[in-house]
Scaffold this active site. Structure first.
Site, mmCIF file in Angstrom:
data_model
loop_
_atom_site.group_PDB
_atom_site.id
_atom_site.type_symbol
_atom_site.label_atom_id
_atom_site.label_comp_id
_atom_site.label_asym_id
_atom_site.label_seq_id
_atom_site.Cartn_x
_atom_site.Cartn_y
_atom_site.Cartn_z
ATOM 1 N N GLU A 234 27.285 55.348 38.277
ATOM 2 C CA GLU A 234 27.311 54.114 37.490
ATOM 3 C C GLU A 234 26.408 54.154 36.255
ATOM 4 O OE1 GLU A 234 28.959 51.241 37.774
ATOM 5 O OE2 GLU A 234 29.660 51.096 39.842
ATOM 6 N N HIS B 268 30.004 53.650 35.090
ATOM 7 C CA HIS B 268 30.419 52.254 35.166
ATOM 8 C C HIS B 268 31.777 52.063 34.487
ATOM 9 C CE1 HIS B 268 29.470 48.073 35.871
ATOM 10 N NE2 HIS B 268 29.649 47.746 34.595
ATOM 11 N N SER C 117 31.936 44.398 37.630
ATOM 12 C CA SER C 117 30.700 44.191 36.886
ATOM 13 C C SER C 117 30.334 42.706 36.916
ATOM 14 C CB SER C 117 30.845 44.748 35.473
ATOM 15 O OG SER C 117 29.600 44.879 34.837
#
Length: 542
Positions: free
Chosen positions: A348, A452, A219
């Protein structure tokens, strides 16, 4: 680490739905000439000795300072050298997380500015050969996260590697700026470089090879890795890079992750950061002469600054740290040409669907949102709706999750991978386990799938705990650790007993019950040719 809005314009809303989720005293023990350690629990760094934890499987040294505490006059300055010490420093307890709002990693938040520390984890056995070094930069939207959240005992032990996890300044403490303030918008990135320089000086003392360093992150950590790929100051500090769910090309359209979000990229200009900083200074230190503003701000308690932290979470370019927009630098080949392992998770953006009325989007709202992605272009919207028909998903919300996953994450990552592949080897992946143990920590009205951060428990013990994996997931974890550490060791993730990883075409990472590990055309899976045509902001790569 865990889902965090890159702009954090609705930080509270997003967090509500996050997952659980003097003279160097020891020159004789400098990194390049490290002597064998008689006591495996004590290691001599270039600043002083540290005393850590030793088990049958691993050694761990926590809270090692790599820079001086950035407090008082050192707030908003480039990281400064550590003051050396002579007695063994306790390295058995984690350091404080850097200042950040309350979140699953720091439930009470943190106001700690004395936080520039790292943790080193190594196997206990001594093979007599230097091990590859993997330096992990945590994610968290540039406003949350901590290196101490990532236990690396499995990665180090099974992968036979030295793993270093780092803290760096976040939010207003890491990315603040003012006209005339050197480093504006870049202090967090400078911290990362200071940690990498520490690794160059000290890796050998821990059994690592300073000539074989891989910088990795997820990330915002992956975006940091990509930024370092384009930063002149990072030259020679690492030799390979891993980017998990984030790249230089990362950007988003209107309403992409929450209603009201404006289209942007993760990068800002130095001038933009300085304008925001000037407005913040006027609020916090009003009616001050120009020369008095910075001393006033440096004199404020961190508790006063912390509430404004999410106004400063976009690293700045147009300065010595990032001379150019990292996305453009990548497209132009102006980056450190090292091997890269890179990828995203198959679903995600489902991590942000809860921001849309708790994931309840009807067909009309779905069509409206899709049309907004392409700024009202009806022809382009129709092409998207045809590629992602509501009838193809269990709900309009999941269709929107697929649209935004591909537009925001998968295809921008692929564009970055294609930019890099023109100059250096790239291995791309698509993580696709829909039942990661992290899904159990975020109850939703819809399946999170491979959202995610869902890959993280396959590589790390999160928050000091190895999350339970079923037998198929355990095999996937073993494969991923082998791929990652093989790559760190020699630039190629392939090895005995592993499915062949073809490179930029891509590898799907999933347990046997979810399709297993196999080659995959990631661009086709995520409709990236479509996005390159209808949304130029996605980027098409080379």
């Amino acid at each position: 680490m865990i889902p965090a809005d890159p702009l954090a314009g609705h930080a509270d809303l997003v967090l509500k739905h996050m997952l659980t989720t003097g003279l160097a005293v020891l020159l004789a023990a400098s990194s390049s000439q490290a002597a064998p350690q008689r006591d495996p629990s004590t290691v001599w760094t270039d600043s002083g000795p540290v005393h850590g934890l030793v088990t049958a499987q691993y050694r761990q040294f926590q809270a090692i300072p790599y820079a001086a505490p950035p407090v008082g006059e050192l707030r908003w300055r480039a990281p400064q050298p550590v003051r050396p010490w002579t007695q063994p420093r306790d390295a058995t307890t984690a350091a404080s997380a850097c200042a950040q709002p309350a979140n699953p990693e720091a439930p009470k938040g943190s106001t700690a500015e004395d936080c520039l520390y790292l943790t080193v984890t190594t196997p206990t056995t001594d093979t007599g050969r230097p091990r590859p070094v993997l330096v992990w930069i945590p994610g968290g939207g540039f406003y949350m996260g901590a290196g101490g959240s990532y236990g690396a005992t499995g990665l180090a032990g099974r992968g036979d590697a030295v793993v270093v996890t780092v803290n760096y300044r976040l939010g207003i403490f890491g990315f603040f700026g003012l006209p005339g303030l050197p480093g504006s918008g870049s202090f967090g990135l400078l911290d990362q470089q200071a940690a990498l320089r520490w690794v160059q000086r000290n890796a050998a003392a821990f059994g690592g090879d300073p000539r074989n360093v891989t910088v990795a992150g997820q990330s915002a950590g992956a975006m940091s890795v990509c930024a370092q790929l384009t930063s002149p100051g990072a030259a020679g500090l690492f030799h390979k890079a891993i980017m998990q769910s984030g790249s230089c090309e990362f950007n988003w359209p209107d309403n992409g992750q929450y209603p009201g979000q404006r289209a942007a990229s993760i990068w800002s200009t130095e001038q933009e950061v300085q304008r925001t900083g000037t407005a913040t200074a006027a609020q916090l230190c009003p009616d001050r002469a120009p020369a008095e503003v910075l001393p006033c701000l440096r004199g404020l308690a961190p508790e006063v600054l912390a509430p404004l932290t999410t106004s400063f979470i976009r690293p700045a370019h147009g300065n010595p740290v990032l001379p150019r927009d990292p996305a453009q630098a990548l497209r132009d080949g102006q980056f450190h040409h090292v091997p890269v392992l890179s990828g995203t998770n198959h679903d995600e953006n489902r991590a942000w669907l809860a921001a849309f009325d708790k994931g309840t989007i009807d067909a009309a709202r779905y069509e409206q949102l899709v049309t907004g992605v392409v700024h009202g272009d009806q022809a382009a919207a129709r092409r998207i709706l045809d590629a992602y028909p509501v009838s193809g998903y269990d709900s309009p919300a999941l269709a929107w999750g697929a649209v935004t996953t591909d537009r925001i994450w998968a295809c921008t990552q692929l564009a970055a991978e294609r930019d890099i592949a023109g100059h250096a080897p790239v291995h791309a992946y698509d993580f696709a386990d829909p039942h990661s143990p992290l899904t159990k920590f975020q109850p939703t009205s819809y399946p999170l799938g491979a959202a995610h951060a869902m890959e993280l428990p396959y590589l790390f013990e999160l928050g000091g705990k190895a999350l339970p994996l079923d037998p198929g997931q355990q095999r996937l974890s073993q494969d991923m650790i082998a791929y990652w550490t093989n790559f760190a060791r020699g630039g190629d993730p392939n090895g005995p007993g592993l499915t062949d990883w073809p490179g930029t075409t891509g590898l799907r990472l999933a347990p046997d019950g979810a399709g297993g590990v196999h080659a995959e055309d990631i661009a086709a899976e995520h409709h990236c040719a479509l996005w390159a045509g209808v949304s130029p902001g996605t980027g098409s790569g080379k």
